[in-house]
Structures are given as structure tokens and as C-alpha cells.
Design a protein around this motif. Structure first.
Motif, PDB file in Angstrom:
ATOM      1  N   GLU A  19       0.853  -1.183   0.000  1.00 19.22           N
ATOM      2  CA  GLU A  19       0.000   0.000   0.000  1.00 19.22           C
ATOM      3  C   GLU A  19       0.889   1.232   0.000  1.00 19.22           C
ATOM      4  O   GLU A  19       1.787   1.359   0.835  1.00 19.22           O
ATOM      5  N   THR A  20       0.685   2.105  -0.948  1.00 16.55           N
ATOM      6  CA  THR A  20       1.515   3.299  -1.044  1.00 16.55           C
ATOM      7  C   THR A  20       0.665   4.529  -0.764  1.00 16.55           C
ATOM      8  O   THR A  20      -0.539   4.498  -0.962  1.00 16.55           O
ATOM      9  N   PRO A  21       1.268   5.596  -0.281  1.00 11.67           N
ATOM     10  CA  PRO A  21       2.711   5.751  -0.102  1.00 11.67           C
ATOM     11  C   PRO A  21       3.217   4.897   1.059  1.00 11.67           C
ATOM     12  O   PRO A  21       2.467   4.569   1.966  1.00 11.67           O
ATOM     13  N   THR A  44      19.855   4.366  -3.372  1.00  8.86           N
ATOM     14  CA  THR A  44      20.468   4.694  -4.665  1.00  8.86           C
ATOM     15  C   THR A  44      19.488   4.424  -5.807  1.00  8.86           C
ATOM     16  O   THR A  44      19.295   5.264  -6.692  1.00  8.86           O
ATOM     17  N   VAL A  45      18.855   3.264  -5.768  1.00  9.17           N
ATOM     18  CA  VAL A  45      17.897   2.909  -6.813  1.00  9.17           C
ATOM     19  C   VAL A  45      16.673   3.825  -6.742  1.00  9.17           C
ATOM     20  O   VAL A  45      16.168   4.295  -7.767  1.00  9.17           O
ATOM     21  N   LEU A  46      16.216   4.129  -5.543  1.00  3.72           N
ATOM     22  CA  LEU A  46      15.085   5.030  -5.377  1.00  3.72           C
ATOM     23  C   LEU A  46      15.401   6.414  -5.938  1.00  3.72           C
ATOM     24  O   LEU A  46      14.574   7.023  -6.619  1.00  3.72           O
ATOM     25  N   ARG A  47      16.587   6.912  -5.667  1.00  4.57           N
ATOM     26  CA  ARG A  47      16.999   8.223  -6.184  1.00  4.57           C
ATOM     27  C   ARG A  47      16.945   8.236  -7.719  1.00  4.57           C
ATOM     28  O   ARG A  47      16.444   9.180  -8.333  1.00  4.57           O
ATOM     29  N   GLY A  53      11.460  10.246 -12.908  1.00  5.51           N
ATOM     30  CA  GLY A  53      10.034  10.549 -12.821  1.00  5.51           C
ATOM     31  C   GLY A  53       9.161   9.331 -12.642  1.00  5.51           C
ATOM     32  O   GLY A  53       7.944   9.392 -12.859  1.00  5.51           O
ATOM     33  N   ALA A  54       9.746   8.224 -12.236  1.00  4.94           N
ATOM     34  CA  ALA A  54       8.994   6.983 -12.062  1.00  4.94           C
ATOM     35  C   ALA A  54       8.481   6.802 -10.636  1.00  4.94           C
ATOM     36  O   ALA A  54       7.623   5.965 -10.377  1.00  4.94           O
ATOM     37  N   ALA A  55       9.032   7.577  -9.706  1.00  7.42           N
ATOM     38  CA  ALA A  55       8.612   7.512  -8.300  1.00  7.42           C
ATOM     39  C   ALA A  55       8.847   8.880  -7.683  1.00  7.42           C
ATOM     40  O   ALA A  55       9.562   9.714  -8.234  1.00  7.42           O
ATOM     41  N   LYS A  56       8.229   9.085  -6.530  1.00  5.34           N
ATOM     42  CA  LYS A  56       8.511  10.314  -5.794  1.00  5.34           C
ATOM     43  C   LYS A  56       8.730   9.970  -4.330  1.00  5.34           C
ATOM     44  O   LYS A  56       8.147   9.029  -3.798  1.00  5.34           O
ATOM     45  N   ASN A  57       9.599  10.750  -3.707  1.00  2.09           N
ATOM     46  CA  ASN A  57       9.933  10.568  -2.293  1.00  2.09           C
ATOM     47  C   ASN A  57       9.815  11.931  -1.640  1.00  2.09           C
ATOM     48  O   ASN A  57      10.711  12.754  -1.738  1.00  2.09           O
ATOM     49  N   PRO A  64       4.984   5.264  -6.143  1.00  4.97           N
ATOM     50  CA  PRO A  64       5.302   5.060  -7.561  1.00  4.97           C
ATOM     51  C   PRO A  64       4.479   6.034  -8.397  1.00  4.97           C
ATOM     52  O   PRO A  64       3.313   6.293  -8.088  1.00  4.97           O
ATOM     53  N   LEU A  65       5.070   6.571  -9.438  1.00  5.57           N
ATOM     54  CA  LEU A  65       4.356   7.472 -10.338  1.00  5.57           C
ATOM     55  C   LEU A  65       3.945   6.772 -11.627  1.00  5.57           C
ATOM     56  O   LEU A  65       3.230   7.341 -12.436  1.00  5.57           O
ATOM     57  N   LEU A  66       4.416   5.555 -11.798  1.00  6.52           N
ATOM     58  CA  LEU A  66       4.045   4.723 -12.942  1.00  6.52           C
ATOM     59  C   LEU A  66       3.248   3.531 -12.451  1.00  6.52           C
ATOM     60  O   LEU A  66       3.549   2.972 -11.399  1.00  6.52           O
ATOM     61  N   THR A  67       2.272   3.123 -13.232  1.00  4.62           N
ATOM     62  CA  THR A  67       1.603   1.860 -12.961  1.00  4.62           C
ATOM     63  C   THR A  67       2.453   0.742 -13.566  1.00  4.62           C
ATOM     64  O   THR A  67       3.334   0.999 -14.396  1.00  4.62           O
TER      65      THR A  67
END
Length: 119
Positions: A19-21, A44-47, A53-57, A64-67
Motif C-alpha cells: 500500500e503506497t505511499p 540509490t535505486v530510489l533516487r 520521474g517513475a517515483a517520488k519521495n 510510484p508514479l508509474l503503474t
């Protein structure tokens, strides 16, 4: 969208499954449990995902910003461009592989819907 590397896709899979976020500390724990990653690797991978533009922190909340469908579609477009054309891609993919009746029927249905503009 820039190409997603294997590790980036794997981190997105973790995000899609929870469940996100999700709190970044919890994400680190999930990546350690599911992927065997260290905290440093996860961040590192998250950054990199955030830069693409595939995720936001934001405020230690990761989303995730992509399905899954969008990510697979982007990856398949890149694969298709490398193959040159769709028939060649399918020929390479199916080489030495026998489709089940169900797979063949599903592919036929998708082709028919695509020709009718439904996909």
C-alpha cells in the motif's frame, strides 16, 4: 521516459505490491527482505527512479508514479525499437517455444482488438 534497469523495475514491483505511499524506512526493510538489498542500495535505486520521474519521495513517503502497465509499455516500446518491427520481435520471442491454446487465443483477441482500435 528513460529506460528502467532491472533493479529499478524490481523496486517498483515492491512499491506496487504494498500500500503506497510507503515510509522510506519501511521500504528499506521490504527491499532487504524481498531483494536482499542494503539501505544504501535501496536509496540509490530510489533516487534514480525519482530522477526518471517513475517515483517520488516526499517527506520520507515513497509513491510510484508509474503503474505496472505503464512501465511494461515503456519497456516494450524500447524492445520493439531495438528489434526493428513487431513481426521480428514475435518471431524471436516465439522461436523454439510452443504457445498454449489459451495463449494463442489471447494473442488473437489482442490483435483483433488492436485492429479495431480497442486496445
Amino acid at each position: 521516459m528513460d529506460k528502467l534497469f532491472d533493479g529499478e523495475f524490481r523496486l517498483l514491483e515492491v512499491l506496487w505490491e504494498v500500500e503506497t505511499p510507503v515510509n522510506s524506512t519501511r521500504l528499506v526493510a521490504l527491499c532487504k527482505e524481498r531483494l536482499g538489498w542494503t539501505k544504501s542500495t535501496t536509496y540509490t535505486v530510489l533516487r534514480k527512479l525519482c530522477q526518471k520521474g517513475a517515483a517520488k519521495n516526499e517527506n520520507a513517503q515513497v509513491t510510484p508514479l508509474l503503474t505496472r502497465t505503464q512501465a511494461i509499455q515503456a519497456q516494450s516500446e524500447e524492445l520493439l525499437s531495438r528489434a526493428g518491427n513487431l513481426p521480428l520481435l514475435f518471431t524471436a520471442f516465439l522461436s523454439g517455444r510452443k504457445l498454449t491454446l489459451q495463449e494463442a487465443e489471447e494473442l488473437k483477441r489482442l490483435i483483433d482488438e488492436s485492429q479495431e482500435g480497442k486496445v
